[in-house]
Design an enzyme around this catalytic site. Structure first.
Site, mmCIF file in Angstrom:
data_model
loop_
_atom_site.group_PDB
_atom_site.id
_atom_site.type_symbol
_atom_site.label_atom_id
_atom_site.label_comp_id
_atom_site.label_asym_id
_atom_site.label_seq_id
_atom_site.Cartn_x
_atom_site.Cartn_y
_atom_site.Cartn_z
ATOM 1 N N SER A 164 -0.768 63.494 -52.837
ATOM 2 C CA SER A 164 -0.328 62.132 -52.565
ATOM 3 C C SER A 164 0.470 61.571 -53.729
ATOM 4 O O SER A 164 0.629 62.210 -54.761
ATOM 5 C CB SER A 164 -1.540 61.232 -52.288
ATOM 6 O OG SER A 164 -2.220 60.971 -53.498
ATOM 7 N N LYS A 165 0.962 60.369 -53.528
ATOM 8 C CA LYS A 165 1.831 59.705 -54.503
ATOM 9 C C LYS A 165 1.294 59.742 -55.939
ATOM 10 O O LYS A 165 2.055 59.903 -56.887
ATOM 11 C CB LYS A 165 2.053 58.244 -54.090
ATOM 12 C CG LYS A 165 3.263 58.080 -53.198
ATOM 13 C CD LYS A 165 4.559 58.141 -53.992
ATOM 14 C CE LYS A 165 5.725 58.497 -53.086
ATOM 15 N NZ LYS A 165 6.693 59.369 -53.724
ATOM 16 N N ARG A 166 -0.010 59.585 -56.068
ATOM 17 C CA ARG A 166 -0.527 59.504 -57.422
ATOM 18 C C ARG A 166 -0.389 60.825 -58.181
ATOM 19 O O ARG A 166 -0.586 60.886 -59.381
ATOM 20 C CB ARG A 166 -1.983 59.030 -57.407
ATOM 21 C CG ARG A 166 -2.984 60.069 -57.023
ATOM 22 C CD ARG A 166 -4.371 59.481 -56.777
ATOM 23 N NE ARG A 166 -5.142 60.317 -55.902
ATOM 24 C CZ ARG A 166 -5.862 61.363 -56.310
ATOM 25 N NH1 ARG A 166 -5.917 61.666 -57.587
ATOM 26 N NH2 ARG A 166 -6.519 62.097 -55.445
#
Length: 486
Positions: free
Chosen positions: A254-256
């Site tokens: 994911s984005k993180r």
RNA sequence: GCCCCUAUCGUCUAGUGGACCAGGACAGCGGCCUUUCAAGCCGCAAACACGGAUUCGAAUUCCGUUGGGGGCACCA
């Protein structure tokens, strides 16, 4: 015609084209091309509230960047269109009506609030979550009442209360699910749009899809799709559930974890063929020794049988290596063009303006094998486009030297270089090496000072070639300037 | 909580009962080359999650445990 391979990639325009999506697209495309089949692009935009503007274009852009073309779909048309689900509502309603008629589905009048409450309660009691089927056995009189009272409803599929549904997966083999553990899921929402479960079955059937390749997260809902198919009397496609792409901590990417959209990788200076090669290796392999594949190689060799079953961690190191490899593979002309294209799109701050192609072509060989990505080029070549080198004066003084020694070395260099007629790398080297010896300094010390003086960098392209490209005049001016600063 | 998938070096993986004291690649480490940085070349280190069972023989088959992942929405 009956055994023609027809596969589809069906992104939902609710987020960016991230690497997991694109890997699915790639495998599907490779399978189609390998089998001489048809690759279809279908947009699954049945969630009106989560639709994000401009995302469809991003998907098309990403597909094109990676070299995947589609035979049917948006922009190209086809005999099974439209290829956007929000334009195919009639088909879903017809299927829902048929199921309703046959008693395979029913209208549900429960409110979202009641459903949420029910779920909360189920969770609190640590019980299995799922619809409690309150509306499944309403009398027609009760239905009329609810309809008059609420005015809206959803349609739910009436799951068989017993038995098991067997999924034959091309990658995982036979997988069984107990019907009683699956609740009566919604197939038509109250806004008139179908859920994924209905839409995917209807469209895969109408578009005559032969194989469904999708991420593993869909495996648990496959029995629902099979059951809808059966209720409608349709032959289901074959399924292949692809392993997931994981973050380094093995959780869902994911984005993180950094960049997730393939378009971000384009922006970071990665080459499409490196990305394709890399993505292909996430869950697929040919043998025990080959890891470099052109797109053509992949098309030739791809097969579902060789797709793995366990999740693969996204390994940036490997991508970087592949990108460096493919960058080195380019001719200087090709790399120059790539760089120009890249900078046209994302002009780096180090470069004042898009440079002249002919001049850049002279610089490129000096940095060619030093690049991992196109983005690496700018800081390495920026000094070529600036009036004077930028550095702190004390950087001129190399390890083991003092200011006086450095002055001596640089003025010696100035003199030697002034005498060079044909200012090319060989001639420059021919005067500089003996100079170091005459001066009694290490070549590294002499060259280090000169490197700072002319490029402003501690790490730079090879010195002699750099001076040659810089030209005699600029090189001498830089040394004079350095002398003045000492 | 329930259901499903999955398990070989740090990572991507080869391996479908004997050819495996497990092969390749990336990363790591060491060396060579070398004006810096790369690239290149040579080398080193590094894994069958665990426990049972089947078998003359298991990384490979079966069962269990554990770990990891996914799913259980009027999202896809």
């Amino acid at each position: 015609m009956a055994d023609q391979v027809r596969v589809r990639y069906a992104p939902s325009p609710t987020g960016e084209p991230h690497v997991g999506n694109m890997r699915t697209a790639l495998f599907t495309w490779l399978f189609a091309r390998n089998m001489g089949g048809i690759f279809i692009l279908r947009i699954e935009d049945t969630d009106q509230s989560r639709k994000v503007e401009g995302v469809i274009e991003q998907f098309l852009d990403a597909l094109r960047w990676l070299g995947m073309d589609w035979d049917e779909g948006p922009e190209v048309g086809g005999d099974h269109g439209p290829y956007i689900q929000s334009q195919r509502l009639a088909g879903y309603h017809q299927a829902a009506d048929e199921l309703l008629e046959a008693g395979e589905a029913y209208r549900c009048y429960c409110t979202i609030e009641r459903l949420a409450e029910m779920r909360q309660e189920q969770n609190r009691l640590n019980r299995q979550t799922g619809y409690d089927r309150r509306c499944r056995h309403l009398s027609s009189q009760e239905r009329r009442g609810r309809e008059a009272e609420r005015g809206e409803w959803v349609v739910r599929f009436a799951m068989p209360l017993e038995g098991t549904t067997r999924v034959t997966d091309l990658i995982r083999g036979e997988v069984s699910f107990e019907n009683r553990l699956i609740d009566d899921f919604v197939i038509l929402k109250s806004d008139g749009f179908p859920t994924y479960h209905l839409a995917v079955v209807v469209d895969d059937h109408k578009m005559e899809i032969s194989h469904v390749l999708r991420a593993e997260e869909w495996l648990p809902s496959t029995p629902r799709h099979l059951l809808i198919c059966r209720a409608l009397g349709w032959e289901p496609p074959k399924f292949a559930h692809l392993p997931m792409i994981l973050a380094p901590d093995r959780s869902k990417l994911s984005k993180r974890h950094g960049a997730t959209s393939v378009l971000e990788y384009r922006q970071m200076g990665y080459l499409p063929n490196a990305m394709v090669n890399f993505l292909a290796l996430m869950g697929w392999s040919l043998d025990d020794k080959t890891d470099l594949f052109s797109t053509g190689d992949l098309v030739r060799h791809f097969s579902i049988e060789r797709v793995g079953r366990s999740g693969a961690v996204f390994n940036l190191d490997k991508l970087n290596w592949l990108n460096g490899h493919y960058t080195r593979q380019l001719t200087p002309e090709e790399l120059t063009d790539r760089l120009l294209d890249y900078w046209r799109r994302y002009l780096p701050e180090e470069v004042p303006a898009l440079p002249d192609g002919a001049y850049l072509l002279r610089i490129v060989p000096l940095i060619h094998e030093r690049l991992k990505t196109l983005k690496d080029a700018a800081p390495l070549v920026a000094f070529f486009f600036k009036q004077e080198a930028q550095y702190e004066s004390q950087e001129l003084v190399q390890k083991g030297m003092d200011a006086e020694g450095t002055r001596l070395a640089l003025s010696g260099a100035l003199e030697s270089l002034s005498g060079v007629k044909a200012f090319d790398a060989d001639a420059i080297e021919a005067v500089l090496r003996p100079l170091a010896e005459d001066l009694g300094v290490k070549v590294g010390q002499l060259f280090g000072s000169l490197r700072i003086a002319t490029t402003g960098l501690r790490v730079s392209p090879p010195l002699f070639e750099t001076l040659e490209v810089l030209g005699k005049e600029r090189s001498l001016a830089a040394v004079r300037d350095a002398l003045a600063r000492l």
